[in-house]
Design a protein around this motif. Structure first.
Motif, PDB file in Angstrom:
ATOM      1  N   PRO A  65     -14.932   5.645  15.170  1.00 36.96           N
ATOM      2  CA  PRO A  65     -13.810   5.127  15.164  1.00 36.96           C
ATOM      3  C   PRO A  65     -13.367   4.438  13.960  1.00 36.96           C
ATOM      4  O   PRO A  65     -14.198   3.996  13.079  1.00 36.96           O
ATOM      5  CB  PRO A  65     -14.164   3.816  16.331  1.00 36.96           C
ATOM      6  CG  PRO A  65     -15.517   3.819  15.999  1.00 36.96           C
ATOM      7  CD  PRO A  65     -16.256   5.025  15.833  1.00 36.96           C
ATOM      8  N   HIS A  66     -12.104   4.105  13.726  1.00 36.14           N
ATOM      9  CA  HIS A  66     -11.782   3.145  12.590  1.00 36.14           C
ATOM     10  C   HIS A  66     -12.067   1.525  12.989  1.00 36.14           C
ATOM     11  O   HIS A  66     -12.219   1.306  14.216  1.00 36.14           O
ATOM     12  CB  HIS A  66     -10.255   3.123  12.501  1.00 36.14           C
ATOM     13  CG  HIS A  66      -9.557   4.307  11.669  1.00 36.14           C
ATOM     14  ND1 HIS A  66      -9.795   4.295  10.302  1.00 36.14           N
ATOM     15  CD2 HIS A  66      -8.886   5.300  12.233  1.00 36.14           C
ATOM     16  CE1 HIS A  66      -9.058   5.615   9.941  1.00 36.14           C
ATOM     17  NE2 HIS A  66      -8.639   6.198  11.033  1.00 36.14           N
ATOM     18  N   ILE A  67     -12.478   1.094  11.981  1.00 33.98           N
ATOM     19  CA  ILE A  67     -12.929  -0.466  12.116  1.00 33.98           C
ATOM     20  C   ILE A  67     -12.246  -1.276  11.551  1.00 33.98           C
ATOM     21  O   ILE A  67     -12.576  -2.573  11.781  1.00 33.98           O
ATOM     22  CB  ILE A  67     -14.518  -0.448  11.988  1.00 33.98           C
ATOM     23  CG1 ILE A  67     -14.678   0.037  10.455  1.00 33.98           C
ATOM     24  CG2 ILE A  67     -15.464   0.524  13.035  1.00 33.98           C
ATOM     25  CD1 ILE A  67     -15.617  -0.670   9.676  1.00 33.98           C
ATOM     26  N   LYS A  68     -11.100  -1.063  10.852  1.00 33.30           N
ATOM     27  CA  LYS A  68     -10.237  -1.979  10.156  1.00 33.30           C
ATOM     28  C   LYS A  68      -8.966  -1.685  10.131  1.00 33.30           C
ATOM     29  O   LYS A  68      -8.458  -0.417  10.297  1.00 33.30           O
ATOM     30  CB  LYS A  68     -10.818  -2.168   8.701  1.00 33.30           C
ATOM     31  CG  LYS A  68     -12.247  -2.457   8.412  1.00 33.30           C
ATOM     32  CD  LYS A  68     -12.261  -2.456   6.917  1.00 33.30           C
ATOM     33  CE  LYS A  68     -13.891  -2.992   6.702  1.00 33.30           C
ATOM     34  NZ  LYS A  68     -14.052  -2.792   5.088  1.00 33.30           N
ATOM     35  N   ALA A  72      -7.609   0.427  13.572  1.00 27.48           N
ATOM     36  CA  ALA A  72      -8.806  -0.099  14.413  1.00 27.48           C
ATOM     37  C   ALA A  72      -8.221  -0.668  15.664  1.00 27.48           C
ATOM     38  O   ALA A  72      -8.641  -0.669  16.666  1.00 27.48           O
ATOM     39  CB  ALA A  72      -9.790  -0.939  13.708  1.00 27.48           C
ATOM     40  N   THR A 119     -14.451   4.636   4.223  1.00 27.49           N
ATOM     41  CA  THR A 119     -14.340   5.118   5.664  1.00 27.49           C
ATOM     42  C   THR A 119     -14.916   6.528   5.611  1.00 27.49           C
ATOM     43  O   THR A 119     -15.992   6.657   6.379  1.00 27.49           O
ATOM     44  CB  THR A 119     -12.871   5.410   6.021  1.00 27.49           C
ATOM     45  OG1 THR A 119     -12.201   4.108   5.813  1.00 27.49           O
ATOM     46  CG2 THR A 119     -12.833   5.751   7.365  1.00 27.49           C
ATOM     47  N   ASP A 155     -19.736  -0.826   7.204  1.00 29.21           N
ATOM     48  CA  ASP A 155     -18.643  -0.002   7.712  1.00 29.21           C
ATOM     49  C   ASP A 155     -19.520   0.967   8.888  1.00 29.21           C
ATOM     50  O   ASP A 155     -18.993   1.276   9.557  1.00 29.21           O
ATOM     51  CB  ASP A 155     -17.757   0.775   6.867  1.00 29.21           C
ATOM     52  CG  ASP A 155     -16.909  -0.259   6.131  1.00 29.21           C
ATOM     53  OD1 ASP A 155     -16.584  -1.449   6.474  1.00 29.21           O
ATOM     54  OD2 ASP A 155     -16.151   0.025   5.363  1.00 29.21           O
ATOM     55  N   ARG A 162     -19.586   0.764  17.651  1.00 29.01           N
ATOM     56  CA  ARG A 162     -18.554   1.404  18.565  1.00 29.01           C
ATOM     57  C   ARG A 162     -18.642   2.695  18.956  1.00 29.01           C
ATOM     58  O   ARG A 162     -17.672   3.298  19.574  1.00 29.01           O
ATOM     59  CB  ARG A 162     -17.269   1.017  18.041  1.00 29.01           C
ATOM     60  CG  ARG A 162     -17.056  -0.509  17.438  1.00 29.01           C
ATOM     61  CD  ARG A 162     -15.851  -0.701  16.860  1.00 29.01           C
ATOM     62  NE  ARG A 162     -15.863  -2.033  16.292  1.00 29.01           N
ATOM     63  CZ  ARG A 162     -14.518  -2.450  15.581  1.00 29.01           C
ATOM     64  NH1 ARG A 162     -13.367  -1.726  15.826  1.00 29.01           N
ATOM     65  NH2 ARG A 162     -14.598  -3.656  14.975  1.00 29.01           N
TER      66      ARG A 162
END
Length: 571
Positions: A65-68, A72, A119, A155, A162
C-alpha cells in the motif's frame, strides 16, 4: 510475456525512438537492454532473460500500500510506472543460463527528488527480505545518518504493518528497529554512516540512499566488501546529483557513464541516470521530464514551475534547483569530450604507421616514472578517400593521432583498474620491468619516429624531463619546451574537441586512450575563462590526452613562436 516486461520494453523502445523525452544516459541505458536482449547466450555471454524472475518483484511491490499522501488516504496500492518496471525487470530478469543466479550485483540509479524513489526502494527492501528465496538474508538501508537511513526503512515498516499477508504468509515479524523472518533466519535494519562500526555484515541486499551526501567512502566500501559470501548479493544506490566530484558518488556515476558509453565493459553493473542534457535550458518545462520520469504523477508541474521561478529570480536558489529538481551536478569542471564522437573517429589502421613514412609530424611527450603513465603522441595530416553526399569518393584531409603508452609492471600490479592488466596483455600499454618506467624505451621510440617521419617538433614539459630531454637535444632531436599552462591548453582543448566533433581527426582506437580521454575534465578560470585539463581523482589517468594536446596544440599553431605567453620556449 508479463504485463510488467511488456511495459518495460515498450518504455525502452519509446525512449530509444524519441517518442518519450529522455536524456542521453537514459537512452543509452534503454539501448543497452534492447541490445542485450538480441544477444545469443555463449561462453562469453552466459546470461538469459527470465520473464518470471523479472516480474516477481514488480508483482510483489504492487501488493504493497501507499503510506503517504492522497493515494494513502484513498487506500490505494502502489502502481508501478513503465520506467520503474523497466529498471526492476532489467535488474531482476537477467540470470546465468546454468546457475540461475542474477547477473547484476550492483545498481546505480540517479534521479531528481520527488520521483518516488523511497517508495520503490522500500518495496525492493521488503521483497529482498521476504520473497527473494535467500536464507539468512541480511537486508539494510544505509545513508549518512541513521535518521536518513530510517526513511526507507520506516516506509517499508509502515507498508508491512498495513500488509497482513507479509506476516501470515511470509512470516515477517515487525519490530521498532528491525524486521525479521524467523523460518529463513533473515533480518532487515537501517544502518548509520559510521563505516567502522559495520564490520561483520553479510549483505544480501543493501539500499544506499543519497550517496552524493556521503563525505567519505566508508559505508559504500564496507557494504561492498560485506557481499563476498553471497552468490547474488545486490547493492542498490539511489541518489540525486550533488556538488562533490571527488567523492564516492561521482566515482560510481563516472563508472556508469563509461559503461553506457561502452568505454568500459562491466556486465554485472546496471546504471541509469535521469537528468537534462548539456545545452538544455533548465527553465524550459519541455526538458523537465528528462530528469523526472514521474512528471505529472508524483512530480507536480505547478510545483516544478514554482521552484523554477524561484531559481530564476534568486541566484542563491539556482544550484539547489539544478541538483535536486533536475539532477545536474554543479561544479566548476565539466567533461571535455563527447565519447561517442571520439569513438566514431577511430581508425585502427593507424596502429601501423609504416605507410605514412616521411609525413610532416609533431610529437607530444608527457613523462612520468612511477604511478602515472609516460605517453607519446604523434600527429600528422593525411588524405582519406570518403564517400560524399553525391555518391562520389573524394579525398578528405584529416589530422591523424597515434598514442603510445608506457607503464612499469609494479604500477600495473598495484593499479585499482581491473582492465589495465588486460590492456597490457593486448599490447595497448608497453610494460617496462621493475618499479620505474624505463625512459630509454621511450627514447628509442622517439628516435625511430624521427627517422620515419619529418618531425617538426617534440613538445615536452621541462618540469619532469629536462635531463632526459637534454640527451636527445644533443642528438639533434627537435625538442621544444611547453610550459603546461592554461594559456597554451585553452586553444588546444577547443580546437581538438572541434576536430573530433567535425570528424576531422582520426585516432588509432586505443581503448586505454579512450579511457583517459573520458577521464579528462576542463577547469575554467572564473577570472579570464582560460581552460585547464585536469582529472577528478588520482586514479583517473589523463597522460595520453595531455601528450596529444601538446602535439596537436603545436601542430595547429601553424608556425613556431618563442614567447612565454604562447606557453613554450624554443630550445
Amino acid at each position: 510475456m508479463s504485463e510488467y516486461v511488456n511495459a518495460a520494453l515498450a518504455y525502452a523502445r519509446a525512449v530509444v525512438a524519441g517518442d518519450l523525452v529522455a536524456c542521453k544516459w537514459t537512452k543509452l541505458a534503454c539501448q543497452r537492454q534492447l541490445d542485450d536482449l538480441e544477444r545469443e547466450p555463449s561462453a562469453e555471454w552466459p546470461w538469459v532473460f527470465d520473464v518470471t524472475r523479472a516480474e516477481r518483484p514488480c508483482a510483489f511491490i504492487e501488493l504493497l500500500p501507499h503510506i503517504k499522501g492522497k493515494w494513502a488516504r484513498e487506500g490505494r496500492n502502489i502502481a508501478l510506472e513503465p520506467w520503474q518496471c523497466f529498471i526492476i525487470t532489467t535488474v531482476y530478469g537477467w540470470v546465468h543460463r546454468e546457475t540461475g543466479l542474477r547477473r547484476f550485483l550492483e545498481v546505480y540509479e540517479e534521479i531528481a527528488r520527488k520521483n518516488a524513489k523511497s517508495t520503490k526502494g522500500s518495496g525492493l527492501f521488503l521483497y529482498s527480505l521476504t520473497a527473494d528465496g535467500e536464507h539468512g538474508a541480511e537486508c539494510y538501508t544505509a545513508a549518512t545518518t541513521r535518521d536518513q537511513a530510517r526513511i526507507v526503512f520506516d516506509d517499508a515498516r509502515a507498508m508491512a504493518e498495513r500488509s497482513p499477508g507479509l506476516r501470515t504468509h511470509l512470516g515477517l515479524a515487525i519490530m521498532q528497529h528491525s524486521l525479521t523472518v524467523a523460518h529463513t533466519a533473515s533480518k532487515g535494519a537501517p544502518l548509520a554512516a559510521e563505516g567502522s562500526t559495520l564490520d561483520g555484515l553479510n549483505v544480501h541486499f543493501a539500499l544506499l540512499d543519497e550517496l552524493h551526501a556521503h563525505k567519505t567512502r566508508a559505508v559504500y566500501d564496507v557494504i561492498d566488501t560485506a557481499r563476498g559470501a553471497r552468490e547474488q548479493s545486490l547493492l542498490w544506490t539511489i541518489t540525486t546529483a550533488g556538488t562533490d566530484r571527488s567523492g564516492i558518488c561521482y566515482e560510481r556515476r563516472t563508472h556508469i557513464t563509461k559503461i553506457l558509453d561502452k568505454v568500459v565493459i562491466d556486465d554485472r553493473v546496471f546504471g541509469i541516470i535521469y537528468t537534462i542534457d548539456d545545452g538544455d535550458d533548465p527553465f524550459d518545462p519541455a526538458v523537465w521530464p528528462k530528469a523526472n520520469p514521474n512528471f505529472g504523477k508524483s512530480v507536480l508541474p505547478d510545483d516544478m514551475a514554482a521552484a523554477a521561478r524561484k531559481a530564476e529570480a534568486m541566484p542563491s536558489a539556482l544550484n539547489n534547483f539544478l541538483t535536486k529538481r533536475l539532477n545536474v551536478w554543479v561544479s566548476g569542471e565539466s567533461p571535455w569530450m563527447d565519447m561517442r564522437a571520439w569513438d566514431r573517429c577511430a581508425e585502427p589502421s593507424l596502429r601501423d604507421l609504416s605507410e605514412y613514412h616521411g609525413a610532416k609530424a609533431w610529437i607530444g611527450l608527457d613523462l612520468a616514472q612511477k604511478k602515472d603513465f609516460a605517453a607519446l603522441s604523434i600527429v600528422f595530416q593525411h588524405n582519406f578517400l570518403e564517400l560524399g553526399a553525391d555518391g562520389v569518393y573524394a579525398p578528405v584531409e584529416k589530422w591523424c593521432l597515434s598514442t603510445r603508452l608506457y607503464l612499469n609492471e609494479l604500477a600495473i600490479q598495484e593499479s585499482g583498474n581491473a582492465h589495465l592488466s588486460g590492456w597490457a596483455r593486448q599490447g595497448y600499454v608497453q610494460v617496462t620491468d621493475g618499479d620505474l618506467t624505463d625512459f630509454d624505451v621511450v627514447a628509442d621510440d622517439l628516435r625511430a619516429l624521427c627517422r620515419q617521419f619529418d618531425v617538426q617538433e617534440i613538445a615536452f614539459d621541462p618540469a619532469l624531463s629536462m635531463y632526459f630531454a637534454g640527451k636527445l637535444i644533443e642528438e639533434g632531436l627537435p625538442l621544444v619546451e611547453i610550459t603546461q599552462r592554461a594559456i597554451f591548453f585553452t586553444p588546444a582543448l577547443i580546437q581538438v574537441e572541434n576536430l573530433v566533433l567535425e570528424g576531422k581527426l582520426c585516432h588509432d582506437g586505443n581503448p586505454v586512450m579512450a579511457w583517459m580521454v573520458s577521464n579528462l575534465v576542463v577547469k575554467v578560470s572564473k577570472f579570464n575563462e582560460l581552460m585547464s585539463p585536469t582529472k577528478e581523482r588520482p586514479e583517473n589517468k589523463i597522460d595520453g590526452p595531455i601528450s596529444a594536446l601538446m602535439a596537436l596544440g603545436r601542430a595547429l599553431a601553424n608556425e613556431p613562436s618563442n614567447t612565454i605567453e604562447q606557453g613554450f620556449v624554443s630550445l
